[in-house]
Motif scaffolding. Structure first.
Motif, mmCIF file in Angstrom:
data_model
loop_
_atom_site.group_PDB
_atom_site.id
_atom_site.type_symbol
_atom_site.label_atom_id
_atom_site.label_comp_id
_atom_site.label_asym_id
_atom_site.label_seq_id
_atom_site.Cartn_x
_atom_site.Cartn_y
_atom_site.Cartn_z
ATOM 1 N N PHE A 107 2.710 0.623 3.918
ATOM 2 C CA PHE A 107 1.861 1.843 4.060
ATOM 3 C C PHE A 107 2.403 3.062 4.698
ATOM 4 N N ALA A 108 2.865 2.647 5.991
ATOM 5 C CA ALA A 108 3.246 3.898 6.928
ATOM 6 C C ALA A 108 4.756 3.890 6.447
ATOM 7 N N LEU A 109 5.288 3.787 6.904
ATOM 8 C CA LEU A 109 6.509 3.850 5.147
ATOM 9 C C LEU A 109 6.567 4.629 4.517
ATOM 10 N N MET B 98 10.185 12.598 13.213
ATOM 11 C CA MET B 98 9.685 11.127 11.892
ATOM 12 C C MET B 98 10.744 10.297 11.942
ATOM 13 N N GLU C 131 4.076 7.299 4.133
ATOM 14 C CA GLU C 131 3.080 7.547 4.357
ATOM 15 C C GLU C 131 4.684 8.598 5.560
ATOM 16 N N MET C 132 5.356 7.899 5.973
ATOM 17 C CA MET C 132 6.489 8.910 6.395
ATOM 18 C C MET C 132 7.181 9.460 5.744
ATOM 19 N N PHE D 77 -2.101 2.370 12.264
ATOM 20 C CA PHE D 77 -0.459 0.989 12.523
ATOM 21 C C PHE D 77 0.371 1.303 12.913
ATOM 22 N N THR E 73 -2.363 6.191 9.381
ATOM 23 C CA THR E 73 -0.890 5.345 9.583
ATOM 24 C C THR E 73 0.053 5.333 11.078
ATOM 25 N N LEU F 270 1.151 -1.059 -0.005
ATOM 26 C CA LEU F 270 -0.291 -0.363 0.129
ATOM 27 C C LEU F 270 0.614 1.345 0.166
ATOM 28 N N MET G 153 0.167 -3.334 6.533
ATOM 29 C CA MET G 153 0.385 -1.760 6.838
ATOM 30 C C MET G 153 1.538 -1.299 6.825
ATOM 31 N N LEU G 154 2.791 -2.042 6.706
ATOM 32 C CA LEU G 154 4.213 -1.305 6.796
ATOM 33 C C LEU G 154 4.098 -0.880 6.489
#
Lengths: 327, 286
Positions: A125-127, B264, A129-130, B227, B224, A65, A122-123
């Motif tokens: 996606f989170a990466l 971040m 987003e970061m 997650f 996020t 994602l 999830m991972l």
């Protein structure tokens, strides 16, 4: 004997179709307006992006994602090279960007390869987003929300500039054809077969003696590289990069393209990318509410056309062909 | 140089933020643990809770009502979505994709109803104002969030450990078919779980509204964070979610104090370290 003749006829038909498609693509700039050429360029870029995601999603079975992470990295590398550090040579920048993206794919791949299913989703996606947050907050380098502009002053070394939409279209077309061929070859190769094996039943594939972790890792890297390529090309096309290159909207859009177009067949993402991107552009000409229609499309596709519209189209086409050729 | 009282304030802020993260993560974790689906729309439920809170508080100035309304609306939407959409999808991935589509739809719906500007509310009168801590003023509301968060944690734990429904849920996480074989209506249970998750998200949205303004697009940021909490804390464990959210909250808050530009980065680093050391989270299922 009849089987072989059938196959040869089908293969010849396929190559005629491909040749026709290629000719059309070559001729389009002369048939369409500049705006439409630009649109088509974007479609080609999104196709590369979607195909890259499908290597991971459709063929290895890993749902990412956060594919925009690589896309954005490609784009921002180009932007930083050209705008901040002043490198104007298109080819040098593209090469550099590709190397950067490969490194990023290795790094991110290392973090995510051990997870599966929902965790992987999830991972990734989170990466992504970061990276998005990073590109917004690291104002001094990335200019934050405003993005970096002025990319299309670069030099290609050919008798036109990047800013020339028609000229740039042909370069994109070249990259497009190259990417399609390479990805097709990869998917058809033994390597691709193992990926499919991993998708179908990873345990069994491992039992057969394949180091599935290593295969997944490579799939991530290859996939990320092509996504980064798409991002770099997009940066040159747009002339400006913004944090949205990393954004979930981008990741979601390419995911939608693959799901809608069909993830088990090669042509699926191509179809999906073209339809979704054109839809998005058309809808946003009339209203700012283009999210909901795409959401509805996703829901409808998942509930009623699970394998993707492209899949059913191809099946229908194949069946009709059987009726005709078989007689 | 950073002074001790700055650290204390930052730590308290971190705990408060962590508690909010817990409320977000708990619902997500519940849905994921029992239904094995990632509720992508979790952030959307949070945002809806926030918007409802703004609307209710503006009209009636009644915070409790806002909490109730936010929960109910989020819960109803969640219930409807589960009952009419997700149930029709045969596989987990399909359900995840459906929740994904839901985000897009809700996003535009929110934009249509509330517009694109960010909205916030003030803390309710009873909890407004600040209190002196180590010589500085600290918002009472944030302390209230800590208390609320702990209560929610306690409530969820009691629910999980001491009630029959909780036992059923715990059993279902381990072996859904067996639970069904015992005669329990799994489908209704799935709907109930999802609705509870949505309720929690809506609740968090209302509670968080005085400190985080809602705007279209916030749902992704909330998701996020959820997650990250789940990845760090591990799925299937309530203490894990609590620890994970506190860790992230403190990391964020202290990071902003000590290394402002790269907070971040630090969260990524924490997540990466956890991933390398313990890929399935700090607390595994169980």
């Amino acid at each position: 004997m009849k089987e072989i003749i059938l196959r040869v006829k089908q293969a010849r038909r396929d190559s005629y179709l491909l040749a026709l498609a290629l000719i059309l693509l070559l001729l389009f700039p002369h048939l369409l307006s500049t705006y439409n050429v630009s649109l088509l360029t974007e479609v080609l870029i999104w196709v590369i992006f979607a195909l890259s995601l499908n290597l991971l999603l459709g063929y290895t079975g890993l749902i990412s994602l956060g594919h925009a992470a690589y896309f954005g990295m490609g784009g921002y590398t180009i932007a930083l090279l050209t705008v901040i550090w002043g490198y104007q040579n298109f080819w040098f920048c593209m090469l550099f960007a590709l190397i950067v993206v490969v490194i990023l794919s290795f790094a991110m791949g290392f973090l995510v390869v051990r997870s599966t299913g929902v965790y992987f989703l999830m991972l990734t996606f989170a990466l992504a987003e970061m990276l998005y947050a990073l590109s917004v907050s690291w104002y001094t380098i990335t200019n934050g929300d405003n993005g970096l502009t002025g990319i299309n002053k670069s030099v290609v070394g050919l008798p036109f500039s990047i800013g020339n939409k028609t000229g740039y279209y042909y370069i994109i077309l070249a990259f497009f054809v190259l990417s399609v061929i390479v990805l097709y070859v990869i998917i058809r190769s033994p390597f691709g077969r193992v990926l499919i094996g991993i998708r179908e039943n990873e345990v069994r594939t491992r039992v057969l003696g394949y180091d599935t972790l290593r295969y997944k890792y490579f799939a991530i890297v290859i996939s990320g590289t092509f996504a980064g390529l798409a991002g770099a090309l997009k940066a040159y096309h747009d002339g400006v990069v913004t944090p949205d290159y990393f954004g979930v909207v981008t990741s979601g859009l390419v995911l939608l393209m693959v799901i809608m177009g069909g993830r088990r067949i090669f042509i699926g993402p191509i179809l999906g990318a073209a339809v979704i991107w054109l839809l998005r552009q058309v809808i946003s000409n009339y209203t700012e509410y283009w999210s909901a229609p795409l959401g509805v499309i996703l829901v409808v596709v998942v509930l009623f056309a699970r394998q993707g519209v492209g899949y059913y189209l191809v099946r229908w086409w194949e069946e009709r062909r059987h009726e005709r050729v078989g007689n | 140089m950073v002074t001790t009282d700055q650290l204390v304030i930052a730590a308290l802020n971190g705990v408060a933020f962590g508690m909010l993260l817990f409320m977000i993560g708990a619902g997500l974790e519940l849905i994921m643990g029992f239904l094995s689906i990632v509720n992508m729309a979790h952030g959307s439920f949070y945002v809806i809770g926030g918007y409802i809170a703004v609307a209710v508080v503006r009209k009636t100035d009644n915070f409790m009502l806002a909490v109730l309304a936010g929960m109910v609306v989020a819960g109803v939407i969640g219930l409807a979505a589960e009952r009419f959409l997700f149930r029709r999808a045969p596989e987990h991935l399909d359900q995840v994709l459906l929740t994904f589509g839901l985000i897009y739809i809700l996003h535009d719906l929110n934009k249509l109803i509330w517009g694109g500007d960010p909205y916030g509310i003030f803390a309710p009168a009873a909890l407004a104002g600040s209190i002196d801590i180590v010589g500085r003023g600290f918002p009472v509301y944030r302390l209230a969030i800590i208390v609320i968060g702990l209560s929610v944690a306690l409530g969820l734990w009691l629910f999980q450990e001491k009630t029959r429904l909780g036992a059923i849920i715990r059993a279902g996480v381990n072996d859904k078919q067996m639970v069904a074989a015992l005669g329990i209506n799994i489908k209704m249970l799935a709907t109930a779980i999802f609705t509870i998750g949505a309720l929690l998200a809506g609740f968090a949205g209302v509670i968080g509204c005085p400190i985080i303004a809602v705007y279209p697009g916030l749902e992704w940021g909330i998701l996020t964070l959820g997650f990250v909490v789940l990845v760090v804390g591990g799925v299937g464990s309530l203490p894990g979610t609590l620890v994970g959210s506190l860790l992230i909250g403190l990391t964020d808050s202290l990071g902003k104090l000590l290394v402002p530009q790269t907070s971040m980065f630090i969260i990524i680093a924490v997540m990466a370290i956890v991933l390398i050391v313990k890929p399935s989270g700090l607390f595994r299922r169980g």
